[in-house]
Structures are given as C-alpha cells and as structure tokens.
Design a protein around this motif. Structure first.
Motif, PDB file in Angstrom:
ATOM      1  N   ASP A  83       0.823  -1.212   0.000  1.00  0.00           N
ATOM      2  CA  ASP A  83       0.000   0.000   0.000  1.00  0.00           C
ATOM      3  C   ASP A  83       0.857   1.262   0.000  1.00  0.00           C
ATOM      4  N   LEU A  84       1.987   1.230   0.693  1.00  0.00           N
ATOM      5  CA  LEU A  84       2.879   2.392   0.673  1.00  0.00           C
ATOM      6  C   LEU A  84       3.472   2.595  -0.715  1.00  0.00           C
ATOM      7  N   LEU A  85       3.814   1.500  -1.352  1.00  0.00           N
ATOM      8  CA  LEU A  85       4.320   1.613  -2.721  1.00  0.00           C
ATOM      9  C   LEU A  85       3.233   2.154  -3.650  1.00  0.00           C
ATOM     10  N   SER A  86       2.000   1.660  -3.480  1.00  0.00           N
ATOM     11  CA  SER A  86       0.879   2.178  -4.288  1.00  0.00           C
ATOM     12  C   SER A  86       0.704   3.669  -4.035  1.00  0.00           C
ATOM     13  N   PHE A  87       0.803   4.066  -2.777  1.00  0.00           N
ATOM     14  CA  PHE A  87       0.652   5.470  -2.397  1.00  0.00           C
ATOM     15  C   PHE A  87       1.702   6.326  -3.088  1.00  0.00           C
ATOM     16  N   SER A  88       2.929   5.823  -3.101  1.00  0.00           N
ATOM     17  CA  SER A  88       4.008   6.616  -3.690  1.00  0.00           C
ATOM     18  C   SER A  88       3.896   6.686  -5.206  1.00  0.00           C
ATOM     19  N   ARG A  89       3.203   5.726  -5.820  1.00  0.00           N
ATOM     20  CA  ARG A  89       3.109   5.697  -7.283  1.00  0.00           C
ATOM     21  C   ARG A  89       1.907   6.468  -7.822  1.00  0.00           C
ATOM     22  N   GLY A  91      -0.257   9.021  -9.419  1.00  0.00           N
ATOM     23  CA  GLY A  91       0.102  10.139 -10.276  1.00  0.00           C
ATOM     24  C   GLY A  91       1.433   9.957 -10.975  1.00  0.00           C
ATOM     25  N   ARG A  92       2.019   8.776 -10.867  1.00  0.00           N
ATOM     26  CA  ARG A  92       3.329   8.523 -11.469  1.00  0.00           C
ATOM     27  C   ARG A  92       3.334   7.222 -12.251  1.00  0.00           C
ATOM     28  N   MET A  93       4.311   7.076 -13.110  1.00  0.00           N
ATOM     29  CA  MET A  93       4.678   5.792 -13.705  1.00  0.00           C
ATOM     30  C   MET A  93       3.487   5.086 -14.361  1.00  0.00           C
ATOM     31  N   GLN A  94       2.648   5.835 -15.052  1.00  0.00           N
ATOM     32  CA  GLN A  94       1.500   5.228 -15.724  1.00  0.00           C
ATOM     33  C   GLN A  94       0.997   6.187 -16.803  1.00  0.00           C
ATOM     34  N   GLU A  95       0.236   5.606 -17.698  1.00  0.00           N
ATOM     35  CA  GLU A  95      -0.327   6.402 -18.771  1.00  0.00           C
ATOM     36  C   GLU A  95      -1.675   6.957 -18.325  1.00  0.00           C
ATOM     37  N   VAL A  96      -1.878   8.236 -18.579  1.00  0.00           N
ATOM     38  CA  VAL A  96      -3.183   8.841 -18.338  1.00  0.00           C
ATOM     39  C   VAL A  96      -3.965   8.758 -19.644  1.00  0.00           C
ATOM     40  N   ARG A  97      -5.098   8.107 -19.580  1.00  0.00           N
ATOM     41  CA  ARG A  97      -5.901   7.949 -20.801  1.00  0.00           C
ATOM     42  C   ARG A  97      -7.365   7.819 -20.420  1.00  0.00           C
ATOM     43  N   GLU A  98      -8.216   7.864 -21.420  1.00  0.00           N
ATOM     44  CA  GLU A  98      -9.625   7.694 -21.148  1.00  0.00           C
ATOM     45  C   GLU A  98      -9.891   6.213 -20.855  1.00  0.00           C
ATOM     46  N   VAL A  99     -10.465   5.947 -19.711  1.00  0.00           N
ATOM     47  CA  VAL A  99     -10.728   4.565 -19.316  1.00  0.00           C
ATOM     48  C   VAL A  99     -12.225   4.323 -19.248  1.00  0.00           C
ATOM     49  N   GLU A 100     -12.588   3.081 -19.497  1.00  0.00           N
ATOM     50  CA  GLU A 100     -13.987   2.677 -19.393  1.00  0.00           C
ATOM     51  C   GLU A 100     -14.189   2.062 -18.027  1.00  0.00           C
ATOM     52  N   LEU A 101     -14.991   2.697 -17.222  1.00  0.00           N
ATOM     53  CA  LEU A 101     -15.112   2.280 -15.833  1.00  0.00           C
ATOM     54  C   LEU A 101     -15.713   0.884 -15.691  1.00  0.00           C
ATOM     55  N   ASP A 102     -16.604   0.494 -16.590  1.00  0.00           N
ATOM     56  CA  ASP A 102     -17.198  -0.836 -16.452  1.00  0.00           C
ATOM     57  C   ASP A 102     -16.134  -1.925 -16.633  1.00  0.00           C
ATOM     58  N   LEU A 103     -15.205  -1.696 -17.559  1.00  0.00           N
ATOM     59  CA  LEU A 103     -14.134  -2.681 -17.770  1.00  0.00           C
ATOM     60  C   LEU A 103     -13.200  -2.725 -16.564  1.00  0.00           C
ATOM     61  N   VAL A 104     -12.864  -1.546 -16.049  1.00  0.00           N
ATOM     62  CA  VAL A 104     -11.974  -1.481 -14.883  1.00  0.00           C
ATOM     63  C   VAL A 104     -12.635  -2.176 -13.695  1.00  0.00           C
ATOM     64  N   LEU A 105     -13.938  -1.924 -13.541  1.00  0.00           N
ATOM     65  CA  LEU A 105     -14.662  -2.528 -12.420  1.00  0.00           C
ATOM     66  C   LEU A 105     -14.688  -4.051 -12.542  1.00  0.00           C
ATOM     67  N   THR A 106     -14.934  -4.544 -13.738  1.00  0.00           N
ATOM     68  CA  THR A 106     -14.958  -5.994 -13.965  1.00  0.00           C
ATOM     69  C   THR A 106     -13.609  -6.617 -13.624  1.00  0.00           C
ATOM     70  N   GLU A 107     -12.546  -6.005 -14.118  1.00  0.00           N
ATOM     71  CA  GLU A 107     -11.206  -6.543 -13.835  1.00  0.00           C
ATOM     72  C   GLU A 107     -10.899  -6.469 -12.344  1.00  0.00           C
ATOM     73  N   MET A 108     -11.301  -5.390 -11.723  1.00  0.00           N
ATOM     74  CA  MET A 108     -11.036  -5.204 -10.302  1.00  0.00           C
ATOM     75  C   MET A 108     -11.752  -6.274  -9.480  1.00  0.00           C
ATOM     76  N   LEU A 109     -13.005  -6.563  -9.832  1.00  0.00           N
ATOM     77  CA  LEU A 109     -13.765  -7.561  -9.086  1.00  0.00           C
ATOM     78  C   LEU A 109     -13.216  -8.965  -9.314  1.00  0.00           C
ATOM     79  N   GLU A 110     -12.673  -9.222 -10.490  1.00  0.00           N
ATOM     80  CA  GLU A 110     -12.034 -10.516 -10.751  1.00  0.00           C
ATOM     81  C   GLU A 110     -10.795 -10.666  -9.885  1.00  0.00           C
ATOM     82  N   GLU A 111     -10.077  -9.584  -9.729  1.00  0.00           N
ATOM     83  CA  GLU A 111      -8.854  -9.614  -8.919  1.00  0.00           C
ATOM     84  C   GLU A 111      -9.194  -9.703  -7.438  1.00  0.00           C
ATOM     85  N   MET A 112     -10.225  -8.983  -7.028  1.00  0.00           N
ATOM     86  CA  MET A 112     -10.529  -8.862  -5.605  1.00  0.00           C
ATOM     87  C   MET A 112     -11.400 -10.012  -5.102  1.00  0.00           C
TER      88      MET A 112
END
Lengths: 254, 161
Positions: A83-89, A91-112
């Motif tokens: 979590d500390l590593l996530s906190f430090s990252r 706004g960093r080290m990633q691409e900012v792009r338009e995301v589809e929330l339904d897809l993100v939610l589906t992937e998140m629920l599969e992971e969680m």
C-alpha cells in the motif's frame, strides 16, 4: 511529476526527468529487494510447520500461537509495503488515458473477488474518465475493499454509482456496514489510520489515504456521507472528466 | 560464486517419465520455493538448480531438460539473456520456458514473449496450486510434442495465477 505532457498522438504520458527516474529506480529497488525478503518471511514459517509435521513433530499450544502471530505480522508488513508503494506511485509511472469504468470494475472484481454474502450493485450512468490507468484501479479497489473489510456483518450490500455533473465525474461507493462517526470523518483519511484495533481488522490503514491522494492529484476531492438505507458509509470521489479541467495537474509528491 | 545445486526428485509414483526441470535463480529461497511447489504437486518432477547463467550452461552441457524456470534478475545477466541462450541452443530450443519476476514490467513481458518465453509469472502470485496447474500443462504439452501432435510446440502466453 506532472502528467500533462502529450506524446505525438496527443495522449497524456508521464513526463520524465532525472529526479523522476531516480524515484522510479528507488521504487523498483524497494519493491524487488524488500518484498523478496518479506515473501520469504511469509512462507518460511509454513515450511517449518510442514517440515516438523513430516518429521512427526506436533505443533500446538504456544508454538502454534507464535507461528500464527508471526504469519499475521509478516502479512501485515507485506500489505503495508504494497500500500505504501501504491501510495508513492499515485500520479506517477503510468499512462493517463480515457478509461472505461465498467471494464476497470470488472477486472477489479475478478482480482478482488467479493466474499460470499456481499453483493455489489453498480450504477454506471457515466462510464468514461481520463485518469491514470493504475490509479483508477487503485481507487476502486480501495473503496470496495474498505466497504467489505470494515463491515460488521458476514453479509452486506455495496453500491457503486457513477454519474457526470458539470464536467466532473462523481464516483460513490456506499455500504450498509457500521458507519463512521462524524467526529472521525477527517481522521480516517490519514495514512496508516484505523479506527479499530489492528488485531480486529487486518489492513494497512491506507485505504482512504489512497483515495484522497488520488482525488487531490487529479484536481478532485473525496468526502464521506451516509450509507445505504440509513446505515453504513458512503465515500464520494469527485474527479474532473478530462485532464484539461485539472487546475494544476498531478504534481510531484513523496 | 557460481555453483550447481544437488538435484531433488519430487515424486515419481508412476511409470510416467518425470518432467526434468531446471530452476535458474540466484535467490536460494526462490529456488527452494519452486522445488517445494513441485514436490507438493505430487507430479513426477526432477528439479535441478542453478544460481547463475554460467552454472545453468554447465548443467545443460551434461543433462537434458524439459522445462526451464528463469528468474529475471541474475548476477551474470538477466532472464532475457538466459532465454535467448536457451532458444538458440539446439539441445534446449524446444524446451518449455517459464520466466518469473517480482515486478512484471510490460517491456520485459513483451520482450520475453518475443524471445519465445512460454509463460511469464509474477512471483507474488505464485502458489502451490498455481504451480501444479502449470506443471500439468507443461506435462501435457511435452506429451503432445513427443507424439507430434500439432506444429505448434508451445503456446506463448502470460499467466498470472
């Protein structure tokens, strides 16, 4: 590190500089080196138990309790590190792009994987937002996992609603758990903060700190409110729909 | 110091030829972890270990292997260099290759895939159950290869358990 640099196709990409590269190298070393040892600390007690069992040595009483405590603390150490590593990252080290929330939610629920007994009802009246691809996953994961982790019953209801209002996207996760007393509404956004004893709720205490940092770094805000049917908590995160709506954009933060 | 590690026979209850597996990792814990997962799988597996690319080369000059498990960060190179070596060597170019890393950087995953890596795993998500599934798949793939079933030797994919 500001994320408002555009590449040739007009996408927002991380702007790199020397200090940013040094920071990324630091994150890599911590991630790799420290977590390697943490992984060993998590598994070695299990190996000891297995080997002793194979040798016919019974593990019980205070020895079993000590091993269980060891497991608990190394698990806690690993979660805090992640979590500390996530906190430090954020706004960093990633691409900012338009995301589809339904897809993100589906992937998140599969992971969680929501525990049985818990249901999540999504209401996505808006589905698109420009945000760091890792940050939106971190945000949704923190909100939903908090709703589950801090629930006081073995079953519960969680709702996730998203709608657009005045070029802002409002993401609200509500639960029917025990709720958070109003006097703690500011405190709970602090890092490593829990309202219950550590041995009652296993967590790093970083959930809402992550949520607030993400909200702020993209020019938005996070706030608490009442939950479902007069019980529980809702966390509302309001974020700009587009990067151009950011006031200053994501900034360097440590 | 580069050296070889003594082999370990996990389990061989059947007449099925055991899977010959080489673990390349400079971290003793990570080698032991894979070895234990192999033992826990109850599948016939023979594990050998190397803590450097140099040690691996000495082993493959003497023995044949069906599967290589490569760590990414190594003292005398990295997993991609080991992958290239294995894929260009006649004795090992058809072996199954699994790369493991603590941090699955996209660029490394893509390079591993292009270099002929069959599976790419994140160390955090590795588990005994996951490893058993991988071994089963590798065993089936080896059997298909031996029977000449299909031109495709292995499927390349990234797996997160």
């Amino acid at each position: 590190m500001p994320l408002k640099k555009k590449d040739n196709s007009g996408r927002y990409i991380p702007a790199t500089n020397t200090s940013s590269q040094e920071f990324e190298d630091f994150i890599y070393l911590v991630s790799h080196g420290v977590r390697n040892s943490v992984r060993a600390l998590i598994e070695l007690p299990q190996w000891i138990v297995e080997d002793l069992a194979q040798a016919g040595v019974r593990i019980d009483g205070s020895v079993a309790e000590s091993i269980e405590l060891m497991n608990r603390h190394t698990g806690r150490l690993d979660r805090m590190l992640v979590d500390l590593l996530s906190f430090s990252r954020i706004g960093r080290m990633q691409e900012v792009r338009e995301v589809e929330l339904d897809l993100v939610l589906t992937e998140m629920l599969e992971e969680m994987r929501l525990p049985s007994g818990f249901t999540l009802v999504p209401e996505l009246d808006a589905n698109l937002i420009a945000i760091g691809e890792r940050d939106i996953r971190t945000l949704l994961l923190a909100l939903v996992s908090n709703a589950v982790k801090h629930h006081d019953r073995s079953s519960g209801n969680i709702s996730l609603s998203v709608f657009e209002r005045d070029e802002m996207v409002c993401i609200t996760v509500s639960d029917d758990g025990p709720g958070i007393p109003e006097k703690f509404h500011e405190k709970v956004f602090g890092a490593m903060t829990t309202l219950r004893p550590r041995d009652e709720v296993e967590g790093s205490g970083m959930g809402l700190a992550l949520v607030q940092k993400i909200a702020r770094i993209y020019g938005g805000q996070a706030s608490l409110g009442p939950g479902i049917h007069g019980r529980g908590t809702s966390v509302e995160v309001v974020l700009p729909r587009e990067p151009d709506a950011w006031a200053d954009g994501p900034q360097n933060s440590r | 110091m580069m050296h070889e590690i003594v082999s370990h026979v996990a389990h061989a209850p059947h007449a099925v030829m055991p899977l010959r597996l080489l673990i390349l990792d400079d971290n003793r814990f990570d080698r032991e972890r894979v070895r234990r997962y192999c033992a826990r799988s109850l599948l016939p597996v023979i594990c050998r270990e190397a803590d450097s690319i140099d040690a691996m080369q000495r082993l493959i000059s003497r023995e044949s292997f069906d599967v290589f498990v490569l760590d990414y960060r190594l003292p005398d190179g990295n997993g991609l260099a080991a992958l290239h070596l294995l894929r260009t060597c006649p004795e090992t170019r058809d072996a199954g290759i699994v790369m493991v890393t603590a941090i699955p950087e996209a660029a490394v995953v893509q390079a591993a895939r292009r270099g002929g890596c069959d599976l790419f795993l994140c160390k955090d998500e590795l588990s005994a159950v996951c490893w058993r599934d991988i071994l089963l798949e590798l065993t089936i793939d080896r059997a298909q290869k031996s029977s000449g079933a299909g031109e495709e030797r292995w499927k390349t994919k990234r797996l997160l358990c």
